[in-house]
Design an enzyme around this catalytic site. Sequence first.
Site, mmCIF file in Angstrom:
data_model
loop_
_atom_site.group_PDB
_atom_site.id
_atom_site.type_symbol
_atom_site.label_atom_id
_atom_site.label_comp_id
_atom_site.label_asym_id
_atom_site.label_seq_id
_atom_site.Cartn_x
_atom_site.Cartn_y
_atom_site.Cartn_z
ATOM 1 C CG ASP A 159 -2.238 0.522 1.041
ATOM 2 O OD1 ASP A 159 -2.341 1.632 0.489
ATOM 3 O OD2 ASP A 159 -3.214 -0.156 1.421
ATOM 4 C CG ASP A 190 -4.536 5.762 0.971
ATOM 5 O OD1 ASP A 190 -5.401 4.914 1.205
ATOM 6 O OD2 ASP A 190 -4.491 6.873 1.536
ATOM 7 C CD GLU A 233 -8.756 4.632 -1.560
ATOM 8 O OE1 GLU A 233 -9.640 4.262 -0.786
ATOM 9 O OE2 GLU A 233 -7.807 5.364 -1.195
ATOM 10 C CG HIS A 267 -9.068 -1.121 4.452
ATOM 11 N ND1 HIS A 267 -8.809 -1.156 3.083
ATOM 12 C CD2 HIS A 267 -8.679 0.101 4.872
ATOM 13 C CE1 HIS A 267 -8.281 -0.002 2.726
ATOM 14 N NE2 HIS A 267 -8.191 0.778 3.784
ATOM 15 C CG ASP A 268 -11.419 2.270 3.523
ATOM 16 O OD1 ASP A 268 -10.977 2.227 4.685
ATOM 17 O OD2 ASP A 268 -10.760 2.684 2.543
HETATM 18 C C1 NOJ Z 1 -8.157 5.426 1.919
HETATM 19 C C2 NOJ Z 1 -7.883 4.254 2.791
HETATM 20 O O1 NOJ Z 1 -8.361 3.103 2.173
HETATM 21 C C3 NOJ Z 1 -8.523 4.544 4.116
HETATM 22 O O2 NOJ Z 1 -8.525 3.437 4.970
HETATM 23 C C4 NOJ Z 1 -7.825 5.718 4.728
HETATM 24 O O3 NOJ Z 1 -8.498 6.091 5.910
HETATM 25 C C5 NOJ Z 1 -7.777 6.922 3.795
HETATM 26 N N1 NOJ Z 1 -7.486 6.558 2.442
HETATM 27 C C6 NOJ Z 1 -6.718 7.893 4.239
HETATM 28 O O4 NOJ Z 1 -5.442 7.356 4.006
#
Ligand code: NOJ
Length: 572
Positions: free
Chosen positions: A109, A216, A272, A345-346
């Site tokens: 990541d 990210d 992302e 994970h989000d």
């Molecule tokens: C996206 C990540 O997937 C998330 O978990 C994170 O809180 C934010 N970016 C900030 O890095």
Amino acid sequence: MSSTTDFDRVARPDRWWRSAVVYQIYPRSFQDSDGDGVGDLPGITSRLDYLAELGVDVIWLSPVYRSPQVDNGYDISDYTEIDPLFGTLADLDELIAAAHTRGIKLVMDLVVNHTSDQHAWFTESRDPSSAKRDWYFWRPARPGSEPGAPGAEPDDSQAAFAPSAWTYDPRSGQYYLGVFSPGQPDLNWENPGVRQAVYAMMRWWVERGVDGFRMDVINLISKPAELTSGRTIEPGQGSLRRVANGPRLDEFLAEMNREVGLDAQNLITVGEMPGATIEVAQRVTDPARRELNMVFTFEHVNLDQVGWNKWDLADLPLPRLKANLAQWQEGLAETGWNSLYYDNHDQPRAVSRFGDDSPEHRVNSAKTLATVLHLHKGTPYIYQGEEFGMTNAPLTQIGHYLDVEALNYHALAAAAGVSEEQILRSLARKGRDHARTPVQWDDTPYAGFTTGVPWMAVNPNYREINAEASRRDPGSVFGHFQQLIRLRHAEEVVREGRFELLLPEHEQLWVFTRTLGDRALLVIANCSSTPAELPPGLPALDGAVLVLGTHPDGATGRLAPWESRLLRLGER
Ligand code: NOJ
């Protein structure tokens, strides 16, 4: 470091990622090896045989770098050190080598939109005379305001996890930007020194043996001109939207690709991108432009909310979800490439969100959702536990939540007068904590995740829902995922076939074809908890062969709740 022999086993031929299936690991919740209740690198290494049995090609590791853990590692204070919570660099080397030995690649990541406020770059930047001052965004209080006084922030932008995107630093009387939280100050990519430092760090990881990067919030790195010129911008806009898809995004990504040798070494890259449109994705993933292989869109996971506010819940009729995925298939059919995901994970757990996690329908809805996703064109991502149907957890009080996002939302919404009941309803539907409960390996105490006390409570349904039980049962969700992965590896039509959505308005059925030359597959999936009749207007089914189904008899004119059929159509 991985030896040359290990490396050979995971050669990276041109465009190899187009036939790959990626498995995401959230290290703190995957497997603990030392009894401290937090998952770690040796724990991951100990589970590699399980991942090999599942059949995945790539592991994406959520951050394991040194971090104060304000956002569970998405706040990095040292990019080339491992946080002691997770182990050591030697443990990571061992994991890479052990994964490579099994033919599994490893993706790190890459969190470079922001660092931690404890990173040495930021500590230095706090000094107004330092050469690193310009590595972050420092701004004065808004004109006419007393620096540090309530409401004196340069503008009214909120952070994703804090009331304001601006944090006051008394040393210089100025504010710095952190669009996520004060512990995550945004790097200023306009400064060439920042970019070169990031590229050097990425090269260091590539030399260490990693096979690519998941980037990210990478579409936030080019901040809009209002910010870079230091002018106060219009208040009241969502901070993420304001900084997404900025003017130099493509330039920075192409520069990164060149300087790190991403394409030159056939590394896998996935960006992302909250707020990225199909048009942005077309550009960024066009191979001729040499930016990224693929992006994570947010459009489909934002459909059950109103606008940019994820807590403002909306119903999601099936036609909207189908249409969105179909638009991305269409948009990236010719030049670009899609990533395919429901879970990470989000996000809350897919089977609870898009399926039906009741005991009656959990298994079939998990399988059917998987069939639909994995039969789209693109690179599928599996999130830990999804492969055996892990569900949302019974999080019913604010004390059950640990995530910085959830706690910030609770505090802000409560202060704004939203009822506790409504806040808890939103959190229970959309909170990130659901994805972060420990992986349920077996039915022993704490689900085999740890011999200590887990950092987050294990979902109490682990006695019924666990990897071991699923592995042992040939009709399980795990077995179904194995078959989907095998199919992708074996069949070019799954990887490269043209996608066409049928019956777009049907409220229960998700139906589509994939075709390549004279090969054709048809997916018919009942995405509802009631039976569905097959309507007229489908391709002729005589001679069709059931390749993979949830139910043994795949030939009737009626589908059971959450029944799906993957059919091979006769030669055309
Ligand atoms: C996206 C990540 O997937 C998330 O978990 C994170 O809180 C934010 N970016 C900030 O890095």
